[in-house]
Design an enzyme around this catalytic site. Structure first.
Site, PDB file in Angstrom:
ATOM      1  N   LYS A  49      49.883  36.682  29.968  1.00 24.73           N
ATOM      2  CA  LYS A  49      48.529  36.150  30.192  1.00 24.73           C
ATOM      3  C   LYS A  49      47.690  36.300  28.917  1.00 24.73           C
ATOM      4  O   LYS A  49      46.937  35.407  28.546  1.00 24.73           O
ATOM      5  CB  LYS A  49      47.862  36.874  31.377  1.00 24.73           C
ATOM      6  CG  LYS A  49      48.450  36.449  32.727  1.00 24.73           C
ATOM      7  CD  LYS A  49      47.939  37.300  33.872  1.00 24.73           C
ATOM      8  CE  LYS A  49      48.673  36.957  35.172  1.00 24.73           C
ATOM      9  NZ  LYS A  49      48.346  37.855  36.287  1.00 24.73           N
ATOM     10  N   GLN A  93      45.529  43.320  37.815  1.00 26.84           N
ATOM     11  CA  GLN A  93      46.936  43.006  38.115  1.00 26.84           C
ATOM     12  C   GLN A  93      47.335  43.769  39.376  1.00 26.84           C
ATOM     13  O   GLN A  93      47.316  45.003  39.401  1.00 26.84           O
ATOM     14  CB  GLN A  93      47.815  43.401  36.915  1.00 26.84           C
ATOM     15  CG  GLN A  93      49.278  43.074  37.082  1.00 26.84           C
ATOM     16  CD  GLN A  93      49.583  41.564  37.068  1.00 26.84           C
ATOM     17  OE1 GLN A  93      48.928  40.799  36.377  1.00 26.84           O
ATOM     18  NE2 GLN A  93      50.552  41.149  37.852  1.00 26.84           N
ATOM     19  N   ASP A 115      41.024  34.916  39.499  1.00 28.88           N
ATOM     20  CA  ASP A 115      42.156  34.812  40.426  1.00 28.88           C
ATOM     21  C   ASP A 115      41.757  34.048  41.693  1.00 28.88           C
ATOM     22  O   ASP A 115      42.621  33.591  42.437  1.00 28.88           O
ATOM     23  CB  ASP A 115      42.618  36.218  40.866  1.00 28.88           C
ATOM     24  CG  ASP A 115      43.753  36.748  40.002  1.00 28.88           C
ATOM     25  OD1 ASP A 115      44.529  35.933  39.468  1.00 28.88           O
ATOM     26  OD2 ASP A 115      43.862  37.979  39.886  1.00 28.88           O
TER      27      ASP A 115
END
Ligand code: NAD
Length: 283
Positions: A49, A93, A115
Site C-alpha cells: 500500500k 490494518q 477503507d
C-alpha cells in the site's frame, strides 16, 4: 464460447494514472497506516500500500507497533491521526491481535476512513448515498463498467456476505438498479441461485466453489476469491467457467489489482471531502 477476460491490471493502471494527476492537482496528500503485530502477510500488504501510494505522489506515514500494544494505545494513536491536518486517509490494518476490531473501525474519523468500514460510511452506502466505499467492491463495479456490462434490470447474484466484499458489492449493484440476491454459507442449493445470474460475483474464499454447471450461458462472472493452494493462487471460480461465461475476471490479475488502485482513489476522495470540495454528511 470463451469468456472475455476482464483485465484488472490494465484498468488498475489507468485508475492509478488518473489518481496521480488528481494528487498533483490537489497538492500534498497524506495516508497513514497502523499495523499491530508481526504477521508477515499484514506487513506485506502494508508495504504494498505504501509503495502504491508513493508511486502516485501520496505521502505515507507508517506506524508499525509491537504485538503487545494495547487497544487504548491504538485508540490514542488514531485520535492523533484524526486531528493531524497532514493526514487525509487512515488505514488500520485488520485484524489486530487481541484488539476489538469494531472499536478500531469506529475510532477512525469517517472523513478519513479510506477503507469505508466506519458505520457512517457503511450506513451511507446502505441508504444509497455512498461516501467512502470499500475498495474491493468499488473495484468490482469499475471493472463491470469498463467492460460495459449492463446492470440496470440485470439479475445479480453475490456469493458471500462479508462486510468488506459481499454486503457492500450487493449494495452497489442494487444502486445500479440490478435485482440482487445475496448467497452465503447457509444458502440451500447455491446452483439454483447462481444459474439465474446475469452478473455473478463470488467472494466466499473457497477454491473452485463455482463450477461451469452453476453458471448461466453468457453471464459476467467476477471472481473475488484468493485462495493459496499447492497449484498457486486460485479463485473461487473453476477456470472451466470461461467456456460458459461471456466475461470472467482472472485470478490473479482481475479484482486483486483493483483493490489498491481504488484505495488510492478513496484517499483522493477523502481529501476532497475534508477540504470541502465535496460535502461530507456530518451530523
Ligand atoms: P469472509 O470469510 O469474511 O466471507 C466469506 C463469505 O462466504 C461468508 O459470508 C460466507 O457466508 C460465504 N460462504 C462460505 N461458504 C459458502 C458456501 N459454501 N456457499 C455460499 N457462500 C459461502 O471472506 P471475505 O473477506 O469476504 O473474502 C472472500 C474471498 O475474497 C477470500 O478468498 C478473500 O481472500 C478474497 N478477497 C479478495 C480481495 C481482493 O482484493 N481480490 C479482497 C478481499 C477479499
Amino acid at each position: 464460447m470463451t469468456a472475455t477476460s476482464m483485465d484488472g491490471r490494465a484498468l488498475a493502471a489507468k485508475v492509478r494514472a488518473a489518481v496521480k494527476d488528481e494528487v498533483a492537482e490537489l497538492g500534498e496528500l497524506g495516508l497513514a497506516t497502523v499495523l499491530v503485530g508481526d504477521d508477515p502477510a499484514s506487513h506485506l500488504y502494508i508495504t504494498r500500500k505504501h509503495e502504491a501510494a508513493q508511486e502516485v505522489g501520496i505521502r505515507t506515514i507508517d506506524h508499525r507497533l509491537p504485538a503487545e500494544t494495547s487497544e487504548d494505545e491504538v485508540l490514542e494513536l488514531l485520535r492523533g491521526l484524526n486531528v493531524n491536518d497532514e493526514v487525509d486517509g487512515i488505514l488500520p490494518q485488520l485484524p489486530m491481535p487481541g484488539i476489538d476490531e469494531a472499536r478500531i473501525i469506529r475510532a477512525v474519523d469517517p472523513v478519513k476512513d479510506v477503507d469505508g468500514f466506519h458505520p457512517l460510511n457503511a450506513g451511507q452506502l446502505y441508504l444509497g448515498r455512498p461516501t467512502l466505499v470499500p475498495a474491493t467492491p468499488t473495484g468490482i463495479l469499475a471493472l463491470l463498467a469498463e467492460y460495459a456490462i449492463p446492470l440496470d434490470g440485470a439479475r445479480a447474484v453475490v456469493v458471500g456476505r462479508s462486510d468488506i466484499v459481499g454486503k457492500p458489492v450487493a449494495h452497489l449493484l442494487l444502486q445500479a438498479n440490478a435485482t440482487v440476491t445475496i448467497c452465503h454459507s447457509h444458502t440451500d442449493d447455491l446452483a439454483r441461485q447462481t444459474l439465474d445470474a446475469d452478473v455473478l460475483v463470488v467472494a466466499a474464499g473457497i477454491a473452485g466453489l463455482v463450477d461451469p454447471d452453476m453458471v448461466k450461458q453468457g453471464a459476467a462472472v467476477v471472481d473475488v476469491g484468493q485462495n493459496r493452494t499447492e497449484a498457486g493462487l486460485v479463485g473461487d471460480v473453476d477456470p472451466g467457467v470461461a467456456e460458459r461465461a461471456a466475461f470472467l475476471t482472472p485470478v490473479p490479475g482481475g479484482v486483486g489489482p483493483m483493490t489498491i488502485a481504488m484505495l488510492l482513489r478513496n484517499t483522493v476522495l477523502a481529501a476532497r471531502y475534508r477540504r470541502g470540495a465535496l460535502a461530507f454528511p456530518r451530523v
